[in-house]
Scaffold this active site. Structure first.
Site, PDB file in Angstrom:
ATOM      1  N   GLU A 110     -38.893 -24.089  25.006  1.00  6.01           N
ATOM      2  CA  GLU A 110     -38.823 -24.756  26.476  1.00  6.01           C
ATOM      3  C   GLU A 110     -37.538 -25.392  26.547  1.00  6.01           C
ATOM      4  O   GLU A 110     -37.062 -26.280  25.803  1.00  6.01           O
ATOM      5  CB  GLU A 110     -40.103 -25.606  26.642  1.00  6.01           C
ATOM      6  CG  GLU A 110     -41.516 -25.023  26.456  1.00  6.01           C
ATOM      7  CD  GLU A 110     -42.437 -26.100  26.848  1.00  6.01           C
ATOM      8  OE1 GLU A 110     -42.183 -27.223  27.178  1.00  6.01           O
ATOM      9  OE2 GLU A 110     -43.682 -25.749  26.640  1.00  6.01           O
ATOM     10  N   CYS A 111     -36.772 -25.106  27.600  1.00  4.24           N
ATOM     11  CA  CYS A 111     -35.512 -25.787  28.099  1.00  4.24           C
ATOM     12  C   CYS A 111     -34.775 -26.040  27.057  1.00  4.24           C
ATOM     13  O   CYS A 111     -33.885 -25.071  26.473  1.00  4.24           O
ATOM     14  CB  CYS A 111     -35.854 -27.028  28.718  1.00  4.24           C
ATOM     15  SG  CYS A 111     -34.568 -27.759  29.842  1.00  4.24           S
ATOM     16  N   GLY A 112     -34.631 -27.233  26.267  1.00  7.93           N
ATOM     17  CA  GLY A 112     -33.537 -27.269  25.127  1.00  7.93           C
ATOM     18  C   GLY A 112     -33.730 -26.521  24.182  1.00  7.93           C
ATOM     19  O   GLY A 112     -32.678 -25.949  23.462  1.00  7.93           O
TER      20      GLY A 112
END
Length: 462
Positions: A335-337
């Protein structure tokens, strides 16, 4: 259940909620209370500050993510009457979904959990005008949950003048004030406050604000308000303490990336993985040389990989270990990072490019403004993690963007209905910018753990 509880809320962001909450947590802990804390909304960083004070993870509660009944269940789960609950609100008290709906607001959460509210007012630069401000919030509080106010950034001399006026005109208790703390520096970054681990003297700062709070705020009165909270009905399901930790060595192991670069995790997400039979082990993409031995799946959460891009890039053995595992079919949720880390490269604010894991043939770069922000509802185009027709809820907040954000899911903005494609997924992987809240659809967690179990069995049979 008679559960003592209080919410610290405010008219808007930047009013001092986190500082006051942390100071109160420390003061209550000093008084011998068995403290647990919650953050309203999807924020990751404020709960980290709570944890620094109370020494145990803080949880998130969000009525958009889980609705009224499930939010109440999450709140009561594993609680006992010995607990003293402190909630920290989000944004302004009545600011919910899209800034206009009650759903997702601090007030909605307080209403659902029947929690008394202490309103923190940033009174800097204000005189008598603070009275109509408070009056407006009291008038809008149809459930009469606001039980007291704290005046932030106010001098002793003016507090002694304004307090009796407020109490006389509004019949609301003024619980104290908090003078401006020029020596306390908890700075902000584009995703909110800087993380507590980045502040070398965080414990000293928290001690200072707590000592000041005890001088200027009636902590005993706050305890009394919390004690007057109504009893709550509780079911056996809500009382059940997680018993999944005794399932032996056959449990699949999910390796969770957790260090300075990857630290954005909802506590209930991790607990839900364990409740579905997984064992959690932590590792550091920054400091470890390879993935943990015997792991059967990977969870790589959000954080700030861009701040540590050089170190992540130089850890070549970890990058190779992760790529090999994913290429051979190990299940992964990123997720994301974590999604950014799996790219070929990350280009930072200065235009410097750093090699990353290389699972995703694309690059991420800084865009100088918010690319995506806010709640989303996510549906798969093909069903790999969720039953057909179902969705999972999440949140986006990122200044970086990818040359390939994925086309496997449709994200819908709940207030406008606007849609866009996102996420790369397949039988064993889910990789994208949205942060997911697993309790919004428990099937996602069950599916992820089953994929880890399947991978474990195949691995053991070869």
């Amino acid at each position: 259940m008679k559960l003592n509880r209080i919410m610290i809320a405010a008219p808007g962001s930047g009013s001092g909620k986190t500082t006051i909450t942390c100071a109160l947590l420390k003061a209550l802990k000093k008084r011998g209370e068995q403290i647990v804390s919650y953050k309203c909304g999807p924020d990751y960083i404020d709960p980290m500050f709570h944890e620094k004070v109370i020494g145990i993870p803080s949880k998130n509660l969000d009525t958009f993510f889980t609705g009224e009944d499930a939010t109440r269940e999450l709140f009561l789960k594993n609680r006992t009457e010995k607990d003293f609950v402190v909630m920290e609100g989000v944004m302004g008290l009545f600011d919910g979904l899209g800034g206009i709906r009650e759903e997702g607001s601090s007030y909605h959460l307080a209403k659902v959990t029947e929690t008394p509210i202490v309103l923190v007012i940033d009174a800097k630069g204000m005189g008598r005008s603070v009275i109509p401000m408070i009056a407006g919030f009291l008038a809008y509080d149809k459930e009469h949950l606001i039980q007291g106010v704290i005046l932030n950034k106010m001098s002793t001399s003016y507090y002694e003048i304004i307090k009796p006026l407020i109490e006389a005109e509004l019949s609301i208790r003024v619980l104290g004030y908090f003078p401006e703390q020029k020596d306390i520096h908890i700075e902000s970054r584009h995703l909110g406050l800087v993380m507590p681990s980045e502040l070398a003297d965080i414990q000293k700062q928290l001690q200072v604000v707590s000592e000041e709070l005890e001088k200027t705020v009636d902590v005993e009165a706050i305890e009394n308000i919390a004690e007057q909270a109504k009893e709550l009905l509780i079911t056996k399901k809500q009382m059940n303490v997680c018993s999944c930790y005794n399932k032996g060595s056959s449990r699949p192991v999910i390796a969770v990336a957790k260090d300075e670069a990857f630290c954005f995790y909802y506590e209930d997400n991790l607990l839900m993985l364990q409740e579905n039979g997984a064992k959690i082990t932590y590792f550091s993409p920054l400091h470890d040389t390879k993935l943990p031995d015997g792991c059967d799946a990977l969870l790589i959460g959000g954080g700030y990989p861009e701040l540590y891009a050089g170190e992540l890039s130089r850890n070549v053995t970890m990058r190779k270990s992760m790529k090999q595992a994913i290429d051979t079919g190990m299940p992964v949720v990123a997720e994301c990072g974590g999604f950014m880390y799996l790219h070929d490269a990350i280009t930072d604010k200065n235009g410097v490019s750093y090699a990353m894991v290389g699972v995703i043939p694309a690059t991420c770069s800084y865009k100088e403004k918010l690319v995506r922000f806010g709640y989303v509802e996510i549906r798969e185009k093909r069903c790999f993690f969720l039953p057909e027709g179902q969705l999972i809820k999440g949140h986006e907040f990122h200044y970086f963007d990818s040359t390939n954000n994925g086309e496997c899911c449709i994200a819908t903005k709940p207030t406008t209905g606007r849609e866009y494609s996102c996420v790369m997924e397949g039988e064993n992987y889910w990789m994208g910018f949205p942060h997911l809240y697993y309790p919004s659809n428990p099937f996602f967690t069950e599916s992820f753990v089953k994929k880890a179990e399947k991978y474990k069995k195949v691995k053991e049979s070869t």
